[in-house]
Design a protein around this motif. Sequence first.
Motif, PDB file in Angstrom:
ATOM      1  N   PRO A  73       0.790  -1.237   0.000  1.00  0.00           N
ATOM      2  CA  PRO A  73       0.000   0.000   0.000  1.00  0.00           C
ATOM      3  C   PRO A  73       0.818   1.281   0.000  1.00  0.00           C
ATOM      4  CG  PRO A  73      -0.794  -1.518   1.680  1.00  0.00           C
ATOM      5  CD  PRO A  73       0.479  -2.103   1.141  1.00  0.00           C
ATOM      6  N   PHE A  74       2.072   1.167   0.317  1.00  0.00           N
ATOM      7  CA  PHE A  74       2.872   2.379   0.296  1.00  0.00           C
ATOM      8  C   PHE A  74       3.069   2.884  -1.136  1.00  0.00           C
ATOM      9  CE2 PHE A  74       7.042   4.524   0.156  1.00  0.00           C
ATOM     10  CZ  PHE A  74       6.694   5.635   0.895  1.00  0.00           C
ATOM     11  N   PHE A  75       3.185   1.998  -2.055  1.00  0.00           N
ATOM     12  CA  PHE A  75       3.467   2.406  -3.425  1.00  0.00           C
ATOM     13  C   PHE A  75       2.302   3.102  -4.115  1.00  0.00           C
ATOM     14  CE2 PHE A  75       6.743  -1.055  -2.886  1.00  0.00           C
ATOM     15  CZ  PHE A  75       7.758  -0.153  -2.619  1.00  0.00           C
ATOM     16  N   PRO A  76       1.113   2.587  -3.954  1.00  0.00           N
ATOM     17  CA  PRO A  76      -0.020   3.318  -4.528  1.00  0.00           C
ATOM     18  C   PRO A  76      -0.066   4.773  -4.064  1.00  0.00           C
ATOM     19  CG  PRO A  76      -0.730   1.137  -3.949  1.00  0.00           C
ATOM     20  CD  PRO A  76       0.697   1.259  -3.484  1.00  0.00           C
ATOM     21  N   GLU A  77       0.343   4.975  -2.847  1.00  0.00           N
ATOM     22  CA  GLU A  77       0.406   6.340  -2.334  1.00  0.00           C
ATOM     23  C   GLU A  77       1.329   7.181  -3.222  1.00  0.00           C
ATOM     24  OE1 GLU A  77      -1.839   7.873   0.432  1.00  0.00           O
ATOM     25  OE2 GLU A  77      -1.280   5.775   0.753  1.00  0.00           O
ATOM     26  N   LEU A  78       2.450   6.593  -3.537  1.00  0.00           N
ATOM     27  CA  LEU A  78       3.416   7.240  -4.414  1.00  0.00           C
ATOM     28  C   LEU A  78       2.819   7.429  -5.813  1.00  0.00           C
ATOM     29  CD1 LEU A  78       5.758   7.716  -2.650  1.00  0.00           C
ATOM     30  CD2 LEU A  78       6.678   5.497  -3.284  1.00  0.00           C
ATOM     31  N   PRO A 293       6.830  11.237   3.800  1.00  0.00           N
ATOM     32  CA  PRO A 293       5.914  12.144   3.109  1.00  0.00           C
ATOM     33  C   PRO A 293       5.726  11.712   1.660  1.00  0.00           C
ATOM     34  CG  PRO A 293       8.077  13.143   3.317  1.00  0.00           C
ATOM     35  CD  PRO A 293       8.161  11.821   4.010  1.00  0.00           C
ATOM     36  N   ALA A 294       4.929  10.661   1.495  1.00  0.00           N
ATOM     37  CA  ALA A 294       4.839  10.003   0.195  1.00  0.00           C
ATOM     38  C   ALA A 294       4.375  10.936  -0.924  1.00  0.00           C
ATOM     39  CB  ALA A 294       3.906   8.800   0.297  1.00  0.00           C
ATOM     40  N   ARG A 295       3.287  11.611  -0.677  1.00  0.00           N
ATOM     41  CA  ARG A 295       2.774  12.477  -1.733  1.00  0.00           C
ATOM     42  C   ARG A 295       3.790  13.511  -2.186  1.00  0.00           C
ATOM     43  NH1 ARG A 295      -2.868  12.292  -1.974  1.00  0.00           N
ATOM     44  NH2 ARG A 295      -3.323  10.094  -1.622  1.00  0.00           N
TER      45      ARG A 295
ATOM     46  N   ILE B  70      -6.514   3.755  -6.604  1.00  0.00           N
ATOM     47  CA  ILE B  70      -5.431   2.779  -6.541  1.00  0.00           C
ATOM     48  C   ILE B  70      -5.020   2.506  -5.114  1.00  0.00           C
ATOM     49  CG2 ILE B  70      -3.528   4.393  -6.633  1.00  0.00           C
ATOM     50  CD1 ILE B  70      -2.178   2.481  -8.528  1.00  0.00           C
ATOM     51  N   THR B  71      -5.553   3.254  -4.213  1.00  0.00           N
ATOM     52  CA  THR B  71      -5.169   3.215  -2.816  1.00  0.00           C
ATOM     53  C   THR B  71      -5.983   2.171  -2.049  1.00  0.00           C
ATOM     54  OG1 THR B  71      -4.107   5.248  -2.115  1.00  0.00           O
ATOM     55  CG2 THR B  71      -6.175   4.651  -1.016  1.00  0.00           C
TER      56      THR B  71
END
Lengths: 335, 335
Positions: A73-78, A293-295, B70-71
């Motif tokens: 789930p961290f990557f979709p954030e990215l 701070p992914a976004r 996508i999240t």
Amino acid sequence: MPGTIYDVAQQAGVSTATVSRVVAGGARVSPATRQRVADAIRELGYRPNALARSLAVGHTRTVALLLPDITNPFFPELVKGVQLVADEDGYTLILCETAGDPDKEARYLTMLRGQQVDGLLAIGLTLPRARTEQVLGPDLPVVCLDRSMDLRRASQVHVNHRQGARLATQHLLALGHRHIAHIAGPPALRVGAARREGYQLALREAGLRPDRAAVIAGDLTEDGGYAAALRLLEHPGPAPTAIFVANDLMAIGAMAALRARGIGVPGDLSVVGFDDIHLAAYTSPPLTTVHQPAREMARRATEILLAAIAAPGDRRPRRAVFDATLVVRGSSAPP
Amino acid sequence: MPGTIYDVAQQAGVSTATVSRVVAGGARVSPATRQRVADAIRELGYRPNALARSLAVGHTRTVALLLPDITNPFFPELVKGVQLVADEDGYTLILCETAGDPDKEARYLTMLRGQQVDGLLAIGLTLPRARTEQVLGPDLPVVCLDRSMDLRRASQVHVNHRQGARLATQHLLALGHRHIAHIAGPPALRVGAARREGYQLALREAGLRPDRAAVIAGDLTEDGGYAAALRLLEHPGPAPTAIFVANDLMAIGAMAALRARGIGVPGDLSVVGFDDIHLAAYTSPPLTTVHQPAREMARRATEILLAAIAAPGDRRPRRAVFDATLVVRGSSAPP
DNA sequence: CTGTTAGCGCTTTCAA
DNA sequence: TTGAAAGCGCTAACAG
């Protein structure tokens, strides 16, 4: 079938060049013709063929994002962050999941080059430098997001993994923990190594001697975290009172394992994660973790990429390192 | 700069047609020339320009996948399945996040048409039919995955949402629950409605009268589930002893809300979700939920799409409905 | 302001 | 088995 620029030109009684001009927006076209062309376009439902256009102008307004695992789930954030700014600037995003497999990476890379993407965002490529360079050519702008890759000319955007890990460990230390174990990422991954270093650094700074046996590597998935936690418990020697886990997904897996063993978190054992995925606030107990701070990182990386695309003369790699911050929630407490 | 087919032709002392032939693989080319060309290709590091090729042949070997968010971890699961078979067949995947915003959908759709994608996978478009048709044209193959869209010619692949919801509710009923609340998806979404219907159906079958007040709509996110659960608790009337939640993410949010209110799951209240995302096995307690065969659905949808692309003569929509299954874990128990 | 004319890089008849 | 040449749909000088 969808109608070509030529059809529009005929219908409007002008040349294709003129149609091209009004489609392009700006250029000098008399209001009258502009109108006629616009009408023709509407009537015919004309859509410019982006392929043909790209072939003519020499770029595609397309960038690709390679990532190891879309399921974390961290990557979709990215991804979200990247999409956002790509969209703003009229770029199309191609997403490729590499599964951390060098061969797949190579295949995607050559495919993308053939596809004439204008730039590349990559999260943690494992391909060795020589191969990367060969397959990528010398000119394609590339920026690494979150995880690095083996390529000199690549720009880099990531958190300070070491500092984040140190922060997490210091938090545990401050709570009074002295036996802090670590579930690490794959040692082959730079992130894995960096976070582990931060952990060890904090220990050393506290006058503790890092115990090699107290760190065991996982694969960054829930399952991996679960298994790792179990192994940790089986380990002889003094039981840890806290675990710093290299990412949230594994932390969640670890907490499940502890629960299954009847070990209370944070009562019997504290756990701290890394990433601060959205779900971390919803685990039971809510997960104390290191926030990336992914976004903003994604936004920044994309901006750097688009800037590089816009400045073909300047291929100097940029670098942006973000500070990690600690988010204290319910999974950590004094021993 | 990366070298064109013309460069290769020169280097090998043949015509571009011949180079094209050996690149294409099959065609009649003498072993000798084939060799020379192959060498030239290698020496020059030649990569065919996919754009130019596509322009010439009239297709791109590219498909797009539109998804709302996508999240939500359920979708990446789907993405994975799509990637898999797209890859196998040499197709490139373009991913677009629509955020459930009709305007964004329309923009992406026209963009993709301009981009000459060969086919479209869509998860829950909300664009009204007329607009969709207009923007999509009559010929592009499209298949809906998991959630439907308003377009006759679209193929459909999804679970039986109603049956799944019914299953979940029956499970709760069988456990002895009589006051079963429902946190629903957005009523505007077909999935939301279908799952709600399944829930109500099960209730009626059990001789219970569905209580309108016992269902409240959420937005399918953790936050939404959290808020919905809180609202449910504030509600006057007999307190529910169980909640069927329209998706796992909201279920996770709901569980967090209950925990925050000191309500034990499943001790005081049972919770059942829908989707069976990977994380569902790792919540505390592990989430009882309705399983969707995501990978297979994605695979199937992609196969249908590629088949449609391969058979331009046949535009009849296909349909595949998968059975949902119940996965009983720790979040449900007798009242 | 508008049209003519070359391409962009590749494929594909059609001949040889 | 190979090459010449036209063309995919669009853009970009260059003239006018």
